[in-house]
Design a protein around this motif. Structure first.
Motif, short mmCIF file in Angstrom:
data_model
loop_
_atom_site.label_atom_id
_atom_site.label_comp_id
_atom_site.label_asym_id
_atom_site.label_seq_id
_atom_site.Cartn_x
_atom_site.Cartn_y
_atom_site.Cartn_z
N VAL A 133 0.94 -2.96 -0.89
CA VAL A 133 0.37 -1.62 -0.85
C VAL A 133 -0.19 -1.33 -2.24
O VAL A 133 0.56 -1.36 -3.22
N TYR A 134 -1.49 -1.09 -2.31
CA TYR A 134 -2.15 -0.77 -3.57
C TYR A 134 -2.35 0.74 -3.65
O TYR A 134 -2.83 1.34 -2.70
N GLY A 135 -2.00 1.31 -4.79
CA GLY A 135 -2.19 2.74 -4.97
C GLY A 135 -1.61 3.21 -6.27
O GLY A 135 -1.37 2.42 -7.18
N ILE A 136 -1.41 4.53 -6.36
CA ILE A 136 -0.73 5.12 -7.50
C ILE A 136 0.42 5.96 -6.96
O ILE A 136 0.27 6.62 -5.93
N PRO A 137 1.57 5.91 -7.62
CA PRO A 137 2.78 6.50 -7.04
C PRO A 137 2.77 8.01 -6.86
O PRO A 137 3.44 8.53 -5.99
N ASN A 138 1.99 8.73 -7.66
CA ASN A 138 2.03 10.20 -7.55
C ASN A 138 1.00 10.76 -6.58
O ASN A 138 0.84 11.97 -6.48
N CYS A 139 0.32 9.90 -5.84
CA CYS A 139 -0.68 10.33 -4.85
C CYS A 139 0.03 10.71 -3.54
O CYS A 139 0.83 9.93 -3.01
N ASN A 140 -0.28 11.88 -3.02
CA ASN A 140 0.37 12.34 -1.77
C ASN A 140 0.08 11.42 -0.60
O ASN A 140 0.96 11.18 0.24
N ASP A 174 8.85 -4.21 5.12
CA ASP A 174 8.94 -4.62 3.72
C ASP A 174 7.55 -4.68 3.10
O ASP A 174 6.59 -5.12 3.76
N PHE A 175 7.46 -4.26 1.85
CA PHE A 175 6.18 -4.31 1.16
C PHE A 175 6.41 -4.41 -0.34
O PHE A 175 7.49 -4.10 -0.84
N GLU A 176 5.38 -4.86 -1.01
CA GLU A 176 5.34 -4.86 -2.47
C GLU A 176 4.37 -3.76 -2.86
O GLU A 176 3.34 -3.59 -2.22
N PHE A 177 4.69 -2.99 -3.89
CA PHE A 177 3.80 -1.92 -4.33
C PHE A 177 3.06 -2.36 -5.59
O PHE A 177 3.67 -2.81 -6.56
N HIS A 178 1.74 -2.24 -5.57
CA HIS A 178 0.90 -2.56 -6.73
C HIS A 178 0.31 -1.25 -7.25
O HIS A 178 -0.56 -0.66 -6.62
N ASP A 179 0.82 -0.81 -8.38
CA ASP A 179 0.34 0.42 -9.02
C ASP A 179 -0.90 0.07 -9.85
O ASP A 179 -0.79 -0.54 -10.90
N PHE A 180 -2.09 0.42 -9.34
CA PHE A 180 -3.25 0.00 -10.11
C PHE A 180 -3.55 0.87 -11.32
O PHE A 180 -4.43 0.56 -12.09
N ARG A 198 -7.06 5.48 -1.65
CA ARG A 198 -5.75 4.86 -1.55
C ARG A 198 -4.90 5.49 -0.46
O ARG A 198 -5.18 6.63 -0.09
N PRO A 199 -3.90 4.76 -0.05
CA PRO A 199 -3.59 3.38 -0.42
C PRO A 199 -4.48 2.38 0.31
O PRO A 199 -5.12 2.72 1.30
N ILE A 200 -4.48 1.17 -0.21
CA ILE A 200 -5.08 0.04 0.49
C ILE A 200 -3.93 -0.91 0.80
O ILE A 200 -3.13 -1.22 -0.09
N ILE A 201 -3.85 -1.33 2.05
CA ILE A 201 -2.77 -2.23 2.47
C ILE A 201 -3.36 -3.58 2.84
O ILE A 201 -4.31 -3.66 3.63
N GLU A 202 -2.75 -4.61 2.25
CA GLU A 202 -3.11 -5.98 2.59
C GLU A 202 -1.94 -6.61 3.32
O GLU A 202 -0.79 -6.44 2.93
N LYS A 203 -2.28 -7.32 4.37
CA LYS A 203 -1.28 -8.04 5.15
C LYS A 203 -1.76 -9.48 5.25
O LYS A 203 -2.90 -9.72 5.65
N GLU A 204 -0.89 -10.40 4.82
CA GLU A 204 -1.22 -11.82 4.82
C GLU A 204 -2.53 -12.09 4.08
O GLU A 204 -3.37 -12.86 4.51
N GLY A 205 -2.70 -11.39 2.96
CA GLY A 205 -3.87 -11.61 2.12
C GLY A 205 -5.15 -10.92 2.55
O GLY A 205 -6.16 -11.03 1.88
N LEU A 206 -5.11 -10.21 3.67
CA LEU A 206 -6.31 -9.54 4.17
C LEU A 206 -6.14 -8.02 4.08
O LEU A 206 -5.08 -7.49 4.44
#
Length: 115
Positions: A3-10, A25-31, A91-99
């Protein structure tokens, strides 16, 4: 899943809450902290279109003058702008299996795609 985003975004918070509620389950990427590459933006542009990835409703975009906004008129110029101003990425942008599979938060689309 990433999950790509910023943590303080509603919208990001809604998305993360939905994922947790569905025990996904997910990994969070704070851009804001980790940034985003031109290659990654190009992947998202292919999946969603560059004008969708560029968040024109956000404060970062609205702070630009009309002339500055008008100058961002191509994928290449959007990449230059978004790599320097990651808060202007929808945001967010979600990638699953690289897509890249989802952008923003829409519960119905989340149920269809991830549920």
């Amino acid at each position: 899943m990433i999950v790509y985003g910023i943590p303080n975004c509603n919208t990001v918070k809604k998305s993360l809450d939905w994922l947790k509620a569905h025990q996904i389950d997910f990994e969070f990427h704070d851009f804001k902290k980790k940034g985003v590459t031109a290659d990654k933006l190009n992947q998202w542009f292919e999946a969603f279109g560059w004008e969708t990835v560029l968040n024109k409703k956000g404060l970062t975009w609205k702070k630009l003058s009309k002339e500055e906004q008008a100058a961002i008129d191509s994928p290449a110029k959007a990449i230059d702008y978004l790599t320097a101003n990651t808060s202007a990425i929808k945001r967010p942008i979600i990638e699953k299996e690289g897509l890249a599979v989802l952008i923003s938060f829409d519960e119905e689309k989340y149920n269809e795609t991830l549920g």
